[in-house]
Design a protein around this motif. Structure first.
Motif, PDB file in Angstrom:
ATOM      1  N   LEU A  28       0.826  -1.201   0.000  1.00  0.00           N
ATOM      2  CA  LEU A  28       0.000   0.000   0.000  1.00  0.00           C
ATOM      3  C   LEU A  28       0.864   1.256   0.000  1.00  0.00           C
ATOM      4  CD1 LEU A  28      -2.671   1.577   0.316  1.00  0.00           C
ATOM      5  CD2 LEU A  28      -2.456   1.224   2.805  1.00  0.00           C
ATOM      6  N   LEU A  29       1.853   1.286   0.889  1.00  0.00           N
ATOM      7  CA  LEU A  29       2.719   2.461   0.965  1.00  0.00           C
ATOM      8  C   LEU A  29       3.544   2.610  -0.313  1.00  0.00           C
ATOM      9  CD1 LEU A  29       3.999   2.292   4.661  1.00  0.00           C
ATOM     10  CD2 LEU A  29       2.105   3.645   3.725  1.00  0.00           C
ATOM     11  N   ALA A  30       4.015   1.501  -0.875  1.00  0.00           N
ATOM     12  CA  ALA A  30       4.798   1.572  -2.108  1.00  0.00           C
ATOM     13  C   ALA A  30       3.957   2.119  -3.248  1.00  0.00           C
ATOM     14  CB  ALA A  30       5.350   0.187  -2.459  1.00  0.00           C
ATOM     15  N   PRO A  96      16.615   8.070 -13.170  1.00  0.00           N
ATOM     16  CA  PRO A  96      17.199   7.236 -12.103  1.00  0.00           C
ATOM     17  C   PRO A  96      17.124   7.874 -10.722  1.00  0.00           C
ATOM     18  CG  PRO A  96      18.637   7.272 -14.026  1.00  0.00           C
ATOM     19  CD  PRO A  96      17.579   8.303 -14.266  1.00  0.00           C
ATOM     20  N   VAL A  97      17.393   9.178 -10.627  1.00  0.00           N
ATOM     21  CA  VAL A  97      17.333   9.816  -9.307  1.00  0.00           C
ATOM     22  C   VAL A  97      15.882  10.048  -8.887  1.00  0.00           C
ATOM     23  CG1 VAL A  97      19.611  10.859  -9.376  1.00  0.00           C
ATOM     24  CG2 VAL A  97      17.696  12.104 -10.347  1.00  0.00           C
ATOM     25  N   LEU A 103      11.892   5.936  -3.648  1.00  0.00           N
ATOM     26  CA  LEU A 103      12.357   5.032  -2.592  1.00  0.00           C
ATOM     27  C   LEU A 103      12.591   5.793  -1.294  1.00  0.00           C
ATOM     28  CD1 LEU A 103      13.313   2.224  -1.709  1.00  0.00           C
ATOM     29  CD2 LEU A 103      15.582   2.806  -2.606  1.00  0.00           C
ATOM     30  N   ALA A 104      13.147   7.007  -1.377  1.00  0.00           N
ATOM     31  CA  ALA A 104      13.381   7.809  -0.173  1.00  0.00           C
ATOM     32  C   ALA A 104      12.065   8.136   0.525  1.00  0.00           C
ATOM     33  CB  ALA A 104      14.131   9.097  -0.535  1.00  0.00           C
ATOM     34  N   GLN A 105      11.048   8.497  -0.233  1.00  0.00           N
ATOM     35  CA  GLN A 105       9.753   8.797   0.367  1.00  0.00           C
ATOM     36  C   GLN A 105       9.133   7.554   0.987  1.00  0.00           C
ATOM     37  OE1 GLN A 105       9.456  11.731   1.006  1.00  0.00           O
ATOM     38  NE2 GLN A 105       8.292  12.891  -0.504  1.00  0.00           N
ATOM     39  N   GLU A 150      16.313  17.852   0.274  1.00  0.00           N
ATOM     40  CA  GLU A 150      15.434  17.525   1.394  1.00  0.00           C
ATOM     41  C   GLU A 150      14.826  16.132   1.258  1.00  0.00           C
ATOM     42  OE1 GLU A 150      15.905  21.855   1.277  1.00  0.00           O
ATOM     43  OE2 GLU A 150      15.372  20.364  -0.236  1.00  0.00           O
ATOM     44  N   VAL A 151      14.464  15.734   0.039  1.00  0.00           N
ATOM     45  CA  VAL A 151      13.837  14.424  -0.160  1.00  0.00           C
ATOM     46  C   VAL A 151      14.755  13.309   0.331  1.00  0.00           C
ATOM     47  CG1 VAL A 151      13.097  12.779  -1.927  1.00  0.00           C
ATOM     48  CG2 VAL A 151      12.315  15.140  -2.024  1.00  0.00           C
TER      49      VAL A 151
END
Length: 490
Positions: A28-30, A96-97, A103-105, A150-151
């Motif tokens: 769900l989060l993904a 890519p970034v 992924l960071a979020q 920040e992310v």
């Protein structure tokens, strides 16, 4: 119904049913993390920070040295991330970034969900993760959708609190160091971490030493891996003029209020329970307030108030709202989630459909730059859009990728402290030496009437008059070719 006070954390069991819990929650989060980042993939770049990082990564890949021939007022972690992503997938696209940003979020949401679940149970864990992702886009899309500093700082701040909550002091310190190495203001999370140490682990033998070692050693390692003196200068001591807002008070205040208003809209589902919590908070939950308070101090630092600075507030606000919703009636939770989802949809639509006039200008300027130069030529873009180098695929003639570093024109400030004498200490001798050693084939004056225009910068004006001729114009930006090099292609 009278709400209960926010109680001290009461750890819940994370074994047994934990596997099934995370098996259901992680997908769900993904999915939500991917959905909220969809707009980030629909344009080549979102703001000059992404362009700056992309150019830095290319320079590093071609032998540049951070804080020597590649400079910025930021720590090295995010430039290294860009460099690594480009090495694996090529530097022609920021996709890519952007994937790394998703992924960071997701990691930030998972850490918050785990924190909330341990304290208040399964439902609170789901609430924290979902609410964070819904509000994570609640700013101007150029701030919320960019793969910026920040992310990549936020997962480290959330991890620092996660580790401190479990009294893993060495790892908590390492996470604080990671936050600082992404952006200096990430170190603000050290305040609630220290509070948790004093409250929960002050008597633990060696706890403070492990925390200090975890925080200091990675930073020391990063300094040694680059240039120690340059690291200290560019990340700490060399930004005094940048932090001043003399002469631009009204401009700075208006931007700060505008971004605060956007944040309030994005967090419309969170703010009512947080306000409610103000009336019921009791001792034992101080870290829930110290984290957003420290983050607010980080937003204020430097007096720039860019929208992406406000992203640092979102994880602690999501956790604080979850704590309040845990003791409020269930219908308040439904209201908070529905309101947050509606606001999220509004900001996603903005990101997908709003026009991008400044991006269109930079793209036209990059095309003109590429037409008038050869792939091996160096160029100088005199402006605040370093992404022009990346879009044109041309190497910068100087380590100083924006006029801001050379004139102190930062964040649109138009006060009196803009000019050659207000540049970064030592920048102009190095800049003149670079242009003398490798004269750019093309100089692009993208100042367009700003206070750093060449007529107000004697050294640059002298260079233009002595060796360059005007060969074109793009939306008010003037192109100058080196005399003897030729005017290039029309």
């Amino acid at each position: 119904m009278r709400a209960e006070p926010l109680a001290p954390p009461r750890p819940v069991a994370e074994r047994g049913a934990a596997h099934g819990y995370w098996t259901r929650l992680l997908p769900l989060l993904a999915a939500l993390a991917c959905l909220t980042r969809v707009p980030s993939f629909v344009r080549p770049l979102w703001n000059p920070d992404e362009g700056y990082l992309a150019v830095q990564a290319r320079m590093l890949a071609h032998g540049g040295a951070l804080y020597e021939t590649v400079v910025d007022r930021k720590p090295p972690l995010v430039p290294w991330l860009y460099e690594g992503a480009f090495a694996l997938a090529g530097s022609e696209s920021l996709a890519p970034v952007r994937v790394l940003a998703v992924l960071a979020q997701l990691l930030t949401a998972v850490a918050l969900a785990s924190l909330a679940r341990r304290r208040w149970g399964d439902r609170a864990g789901r609430t924290a993760g979902v609410l964070y992702l819904l509000v994570s886009v609640g700013l101007h899309p150029e701030d919320a959708q960019a793969a910026g500093f920040e992310v990549f700082m936020l997962p480290c701040t959330a991890a620092a609190m996660w580790c401190a909550d479990r009294r893993r002091w060495g790892w908590a310190g390492t996470a604080v160091a990671g936050a600082f190495l992404a952006k200096q203001t990430g170190a603000a999370v050290l305040l609630p971490v220290l509070w948790l140490y004093v409250r929960n682990g002050g008597a633990a033998k060696g706890g403070l030493l492990r925390l200090a070692a975890g925080a200091v050693l990675p930073v020391l390692g990063a300094a040694l891996a680059t240039d120690p003196a340059g690291f200290v200068f560019w990340t700490v001591t060399g930004s005094a003029a940048y932090a001043s807002f003399t002469g631009s008070e009204l401009h700075v205040l208006s931007r700060g209020l505008a971004n605060a208003a956007l944040l309030a809209v994005g967090c419309a589902g969170l703010l009512p329970p947080v306000v409610r919590a103000l009336r019921v908070v009791r001792a034992g939950a101080a870290e829930l307030w110290l984290w957003p308070a420290a983050s607010a101090g980080a937003v204020l630092a430097g007096f720039h108030f860019f929208g992406h600075y406000y992203l640092q507030l979102l994880p602690p606000l999501a956790l604080l709202a979850t704590a309040a919703l845990h003791v409020l009636p269930r219908e308040r939770l439904v209201t908070a989630v529905v309101t947050s989802a509606l606001c999220c949809g509004l900001f996603l639509a903005w990101g997908l459909f709003a026009p991008r006039p400044e991006l269109a200008h930079v793209q036209r300027l990059a095309q003109a730059t590429a037409r008038r130069t050869e792939p091996g030529d160096r160029v100088l873009v005199w402006g605040m859009h370093p992404e022009t180098y990346w879009l044109a695929d041309r190497a910068p003639a100087s380590r100083y990728l924006t006029a801001g570093l050379l004139t102190n024109y930062s964040g649109g400030r138009n006060g009196p402290q803009v000019g050659e004498k207000y540049g970064v200490e030592g920048a102009w001798p190095a800049f003149r030496a670079e242009l003398a050693a490798h004269a750019p084939a093309l100089i692009v004056d993208d100042s367009r009437g700003k206070p750093y225009a060449p007529e107000r910068v004697p050294s640059l004006r002298k260079i233009l008059v002595a060796g360059y001729e005007e060969v074109g114009e793009v939306d008010g930006a003037v192109l100058y070719a080196r005399v003897g090099k030729g005017a290039g292609k029309p």
